[in-house]
Design a protein around this motif. Sequence first.
Motif, PDB file in Angstrom:
ATOM      1  N   GLY A  59       1.097  -1.470  -0.029  1.00 38.25           N
ATOM      2  CA  GLY A  59       0.043   0.216  -0.259  1.00 38.25           C
ATOM      3  C   GLY A  59       0.405   1.314   0.130  1.00 38.25           C
ATOM      4  O   GLY A  59       0.206   2.107  -0.020  1.00 38.25           O
ATOM      5  N   VAL A  60       2.003   1.369  -0.408  1.00 41.19           N
ATOM      6  CA  VAL A  60       3.602   2.026  -0.547  1.00 41.19           C
ATOM      7  C   VAL A  60       3.202   2.990  -1.851  1.00 41.19           C
ATOM      8  O   VAL A  60       3.083   3.843  -1.989  1.00 41.19           O
ATOM      9  CB  VAL A  60       4.735   1.676  -0.181  1.00 41.19           C
ATOM     10  CG1 VAL A  60       5.405   3.259   0.042  1.00 41.19           C
ATOM     11  CG2 VAL A  60       4.335   1.076   1.250  1.00 41.19           C
ATOM     12  N   HIS A  79       7.947  11.630   4.655  1.00 39.96           N
ATOM     13  CA  HIS A  79       7.598  11.900   6.335  1.00 39.96           C
ATOM     14  C   HIS A  79       5.784  11.285   6.257  1.00 39.96           C
ATOM     15  O   HIS A  79       5.547  10.565   7.194  1.00 39.96           O
ATOM     16  CB  HIS A  79       7.020  13.790   6.176  1.00 39.96           C
ATOM     17  CG  HIS A  79       8.678  14.687   6.081  1.00 39.96           C
ATOM     18  ND1 HIS A  79       9.646  14.126   6.939  1.00 39.96           N
ATOM     19  CD2 HIS A  79       8.222  15.037   5.418  1.00 39.96           C
ATOM     20  CE1 HIS A  79      10.405  14.996   6.574  1.00 39.96           C
ATOM     21  NE2 HIS A  79       9.561  15.959   5.035  1.00 39.96           N
ATOM     22  N   GLY A  80       5.592  11.077   5.834  1.00 41.42           N
ATOM     23  CA  GLY A  80       3.900  10.448   5.379  1.00 41.42           C
ATOM     24  C   GLY A  80       4.011   8.465   5.790  1.00 41.42           C
ATOM     25  O   GLY A  80       3.642   8.620   6.314  1.00 41.42           O
ATOM     26  N   LEU A  81       4.742   8.931   4.776  1.00 44.85           N
ATOM     27  CA  LEU A  81       5.408   6.533   5.153  1.00 44.85           C
ATOM     28  C   LEU A  81       6.203   6.581   6.349  1.00 44.85           C
ATOM     29  O   LEU A  81       5.774   5.566   7.420  1.00 44.85           O
ATOM     30  CB  LEU A  81       6.500   6.936   3.748  1.00 44.85           C
ATOM     31  CG  LEU A  81       7.224   4.960   3.430  1.00 44.85           C
ATOM     32  CD1 LEU A  81       5.679   4.763   3.563  1.00 44.85           C
ATOM     33  CD2 LEU A  81       7.745   5.149   2.485  1.00 44.85           C
ATOM     34  N   THR A  82       7.026   7.442   6.915  1.00 40.38           N
ATOM     35  CA  THR A  82       7.305   7.089   8.037  1.00 40.38           C
ATOM     36  C   THR A  82       6.163   7.612   9.242  1.00 40.38           C
ATOM     37  O   THR A  82       6.545   6.341  10.452  1.00 40.38           O
ATOM     38  CB  THR A  82       8.629   8.769   8.558  1.00 40.38           C
ATOM     39  OG1 THR A  82       9.212   8.374   7.224  1.00 40.38           O
ATOM     40  CG2 THR A  82       9.426   7.679   9.630  1.00 40.38           C
ATOM     41  N   ALA A  83       6.018   8.300   8.999  1.00 41.14           N
ATOM     42  CA  ALA A  83       3.889   8.536   9.977  1.00 41.14           C
ATOM     43  C   ALA A  83       3.689   6.883   9.852  1.00 41.14           C
ATOM     44  O   ALA A  83       3.209   6.393  11.331  1.00 41.14           O
ATOM     45  CB  ALA A  83       3.430   9.774   9.912  1.00 41.14           C
ATOM     46  N   ARG A  84       3.459   6.376   8.526  1.00 38.32           N
ATOM     47  CA  ARG A  84       2.658   5.163   8.635  1.00 38.32           C
ATOM     48  C   ARG A  84       2.840   4.451   9.084  1.00 38.32           C
ATOM     49  O   ARG A  84       2.502   3.213   9.737  1.00 38.32           O
ATOM     50  CB  ARG A  84       2.533   5.057   7.152  1.00 38.32           C
ATOM     51  CG  ARG A  84       1.276   3.947   6.743  1.00 38.32           C
ATOM     52  CD  ARG A  84       0.901   3.944   5.258  1.00 38.32           C
ATOM     53  NE  ARG A  84       0.967   2.123   4.894  1.00 38.32           N
ATOM     54  CZ  ARG A  84       0.243   2.339   3.604  1.00 38.32           C
ATOM     55  NH1 ARG A  84       0.226   3.181   2.892  1.00 38.32           N
ATOM     56  NH2 ARG A  84      -0.237   1.025   3.547  1.00 38.32           N
ATOM     57  N   ARG A  85       4.786   4.162   9.244  1.00 38.70           N
ATOM     58  CA  ARG A  85       5.159   3.228  10.072  1.00 38.70           C
ATOM     59  C   ARG A  85       5.343   2.543  11.229  1.00 38.70           C
ATOM     60  O   ARG A  85       5.229   1.960  12.069  1.00 38.70           O
ATOM     61  CB  ARG A  85       6.866   3.147   9.388  1.00 38.70           C
ATOM     62  CG  ARG A  85       6.737   2.805   7.538  1.00 38.70           C
ATOM     63  CD  ARG A  85       8.493   2.629   8.096  1.00 38.70           C
ATOM     64  NE  ARG A  85       9.119   2.157   5.885  1.00 38.70           N
ATOM     65  CZ  ARG A  85      10.018   2.928   5.089  1.00 38.70           C
ATOM     66  NH1 ARG A  85      10.329   3.705   5.982  1.00 38.70           N
ATOM     67  NH2 ARG A  85      10.166   2.365   4.040  1.00 38.70           N
ATOM     68  N   MET A  86       5.406   4.577  11.828  1.00 40.73           N
ATOM     69  CA  MET A  86       5.218   4.149  13.566  1.00 40.73           C
ATOM     70  C   MET A  86       4.108   4.148  13.490  1.00 40.73           C
ATOM     71  O   MET A  86       3.656   2.976  14.598  1.00 40.73           O
ATOM     72  CB  MET A  86       5.199   5.787  13.645  1.00 40.73           C
ATOM     73  CG  MET A  86       7.412   6.426  13.829  1.00 40.73           C
ATOM     74  SD  MET A  86       7.128   7.966  13.321  1.00 40.73           S
ATOM     75  CE  MET A  86       6.592   7.960  15.264  1.00 40.73           C
ATOM     76  N   HIS A  87       2.871   4.092  13.184  1.00 39.79           N
ATOM     77  CA  HIS A  87       1.765   3.607  13.501  1.00 39.79           C
ATOM     78  C   HIS A  87       1.311   2.180  13.381  1.00 39.79           C
ATOM     79  O   HIS A  87       1.157   1.316  13.482  1.00 39.79           O
ATOM     80  CB  HIS A  87       0.522   4.124  12.319  1.00 39.79           C
ATOM     81  CG  HIS A  87       0.500   5.482  13.412  1.00 39.79           C
ATOM     82  ND1 HIS A  87      -1.142   5.860  13.932  1.00 39.79           N
ATOM     83  CD2 HIS A  87       0.298   6.842  12.449  1.00 39.79           C
ATOM     84  CE1 HIS A  87      -1.053   7.732  13.837  1.00 39.79           C
ATOM     85  NE2 HIS A  87      -0.328   7.230  13.501  1.00 39.79           N
ATOM     86  N   SER A  88       2.063   1.826  12.084  1.00 44.77           N
ATOM     87  CA  SER A  88       2.340   0.177  12.583  1.00 44.77           C
ATOM     88  C   SER A  88       3.124  -0.504  13.456  1.00 44.77           C
ATOM     89  O   SER A  88       2.063  -1.798  13.906  1.00 44.77           O
ATOM     90  CB  SER A  88       2.718  -0.417  10.635  1.00 44.77           C
ATOM     91  OG  SER A  88       2.380   0.064   9.311  1.00 44.77           O
TER      92      SER A  88
END
Length: 124
Positions: A59-60, A79-88
């Motif tokens: 989904g990236v 930055h959005g991808l990093t935030a998404r990883r943090m949420h995961s």
Amino acid sequence: MTDDDKEERRPAGELEASVMAVLWAAGAPRTPGQVQLGLGTGLARTTVTTILTRLHDKGVVERRRQGRGYAYYPVQDAHGLTARRMHSELDRDTDRETVLARFVAQLSPDDERVLRDLLESGER
């Protein structure tokens, strides 16, 4: 050993990061061949296609038909991808409160101030 053999042995995360860098820099959807050229390495087109497919499955990136294949583009900026990883990572643990408490406890004073300012401003 060919250059392609060396590239195949790089960690998947490193290859994915390189592909994402090409897509972000492009600012427009790119085919696997265009990504391959943007990488400037001897990486095989089939390898680039495999990486793009994996990124799509995660989904990236999204893709749209272009000719007989696909052109790929990022869903979010870096930055959005990093935030998404943090949420995961947060979602993997059942005790969110403890995880968040330990995360905050390990922040530098500057990062803690930034986080506090963001929370107080209501920015999401």
